[in-house]
Scaffold this active site. Structure first.
Site, mmCIF file in Angstrom:
data_model
loop_
_atom_site.group_PDB
_atom_site.id
_atom_site.type_symbol
_atom_site.label_atom_id
_atom_site.label_comp_id
_atom_site.label_asym_id
_atom_site.label_seq_id
_atom_site.Cartn_x
_atom_site.Cartn_y
_atom_site.Cartn_z
ATOM 1 N N THR A 71 0.830 -1.204 0.000
ATOM 2 C CA THR A 71 0.000 0.000 0.000
ATOM 3 C C THR A 71 0.864 1.253 0.000
ATOM 4 O O THR A 71 0.634 2.187 -0.771
ATOM 5 C CB THR A 71 -0.949 0.001 1.208
ATOM 6 O OG1 THR A 71 -1.908 -1.054 1.051
ATOM 7 C CG2 THR A 71 -1.687 1.320 1.329
ATOM 8 N N GLY A 195 6.126 -8.143 1.200
ATOM 9 C CA GLY A 195 6.732 -9.314 1.823
ATOM 10 C C GLY A 195 5.766 -10.413 2.209
ATOM 11 O O GLY A 195 6.059 -11.602 2.044
ATOM 12 N N CYS A 319 -8.304 -6.535 1.636
ATOM 13 C CA CYS A 319 -8.135 -5.103 1.921
ATOM 14 C C CYS A 319 -9.419 -4.316 1.738
ATOM 15 O O CYS A 319 -9.487 -3.149 2.072
ATOM 16 C CB CYS A 319 -7.033 -4.523 1.042
ATOM 17 S SG CYS A 319 -5.411 -5.191 1.432
#
Length: 378
Positions: A71, A195, A319
């Site tokens: 983000t 990650g 999200c």
């Protein structure tokens, strides 16, 4: 049996990643900006992680900036390019199916006076290239298009877009693509990665910025990350991220093959065992995602029923799952309300087995049959 099929939302850390992070926190805990040996050791380890990430993207070390995740990488790219090039033009091009990190950034930039054009897709989430080509003009400063769609797994033609972008910069949100398809030689000027989608830690990501592109600092302060993002670096997460990238690159071919076999087996089993379903993912999509609409059911109810059998899936992007309303991705693809409401996303990792897929097929078949029999769809 425990079956985790929500890997597009997040993945379980590799054990080796956890070990590396633990050592960093307990032993090599120096501030990388400090001049003593503990600080220098931390800085050296961090530099190695940066090199590992850069190598995975076919980039140079000084083209990689660590962030708090995908983000922030997306925000840094969009706001950075817009503000750096606002005297050149005011037009930004993106798609109707981007991740909220890009969509919300674009909405904010529209409020600042930028013009944003949203390109459409077909019923398999494939980009309308004619519409994109027609949208590019001399006022276009940025094109931001994801590499792999997070809800359907559709692979976007980034290399092809790079050839027609003219003077605009090309950014790609590659969070779902990283570790699943090659990101070298895409022609993108900026690339966002994360990650925790590749068995690394949460709260860490990176932004590739092609050499020669100058963006304003996103976070100001002590000048870390070559003045792009100030603040003491999250060294344990950076080292864990580097370790996850190294593992994923070394095992790339085998991981992709294993995920592909699991996806193919699940797809064949669902088509054979469960009637009245619609496959929303394209045949040539990323092997990590399979989106299916089970007509006559509610995806959210099906999700929680499968959870009772220790099967973990999703109805779409994690999200945006806390927001009311239909999936903007499936809506843009032209699906009906019933098709959207019955949609489930299965997303895979290299640890999924054929035995697990057989278990999932059986449990899905039973759950769908029961709901349809009870007339649960209103």
């Amino acid at each position: 049996m425990f079956v985790y099929l929500d890997n597009s939302a997040t993945t379980r850390q590799y054990e080796r990643v956890t070990e590396v992070m633990k050592t960093s926190m307990e032993e090599n805990y120096g501030n990388p900006s400090s001049l003593h040996k503990l600080g220098l050791a931390a800085e050296k380890q961090m530099r190695q992680s940066r090199k590992t990430v850069a190598d995975s993207l076919g980039a140079k070390e000084d083209e990689v900036f660590f962030t708090s995740g995908g983000t922030e990488s997306d925000n840094t790219a969009l706001f950075g390019v817009a503000r750096a090039r606002k005297r050149t033009g005011k037009k930004i091009i993106t798609t109707k199916v981007e991740h909220p990190a890009v969509m919300e950034s674009c909405k904010a930039l529209e409020a600042e006076g930028f013009q944003v054009e949203y390109i459409g897709v077909d019923d398999k989430c494939r980009l309308n290239m004619e519409e994109l080509h027609a949208a590019i003009n001399e006022d276009t400063i940025l094109i931001s298009i994801m590499a792999v769609n997070n809800e359907t797994g559709t692979i976007m033609p980034i290399e092809e877009i790079a050839k027609i972008k003219e003077n605009a910069l090309l950014h790609t949100d590659a969070v779902q693509a990283y570790g699943k398809i090659s990101l070298e030689h895409t022609g993108a000027d900026l690339i966002s990665v994360s990650g925790h989608k590749i068995h690394g830690p949460k709260g860490i990501g990176a932004l590739y910025v092609r050499k020669g592109i100058r963006l304003p600092a996103f976070v100001v302060g002590g000048g870390q990350e070559r003045h792009m993002r100030s603040g003491t670096e999250n060294v344990p997460a950076i080292l864990g991220f580097g370790e996850a990238v190294e593992i994923s690159q070394k095992t790339f071919a085998e991981r992709v093959r294993t995920m592909g076999k699991a996806r193919e087996h699940l797809l064949a089993g669902l088509l054979d065992q469960v009637p009245d379903i619609k496959i929303n993912s394209p045949d040539d999509g990323a092997v990590s995602v399979l989106n299916v609409s089970f007509l006559g059911t509610r995806g959210e109810v099906l999700l929680h029923t499968l959870e009772q059998d220790d099967i973990y899936v999703s109805t779409g992007s994690a999200c945006s799952s806390n927001k009311k309303g239909r999936s903007h991705v499936l809506s843009a693809m032209g699906l009906t309300d019933k098709e959207i409401e019955g949609a489930i996303r299965f997303s895979f990792n290299e640890f999924n087995t054929i035995e697990e897929m057989d278990y999932v097929i059986d449990k899905v078949k039973n759950a769908v049959s029961r709901f349809r029999r009870l007339g649960s769809f209103r």
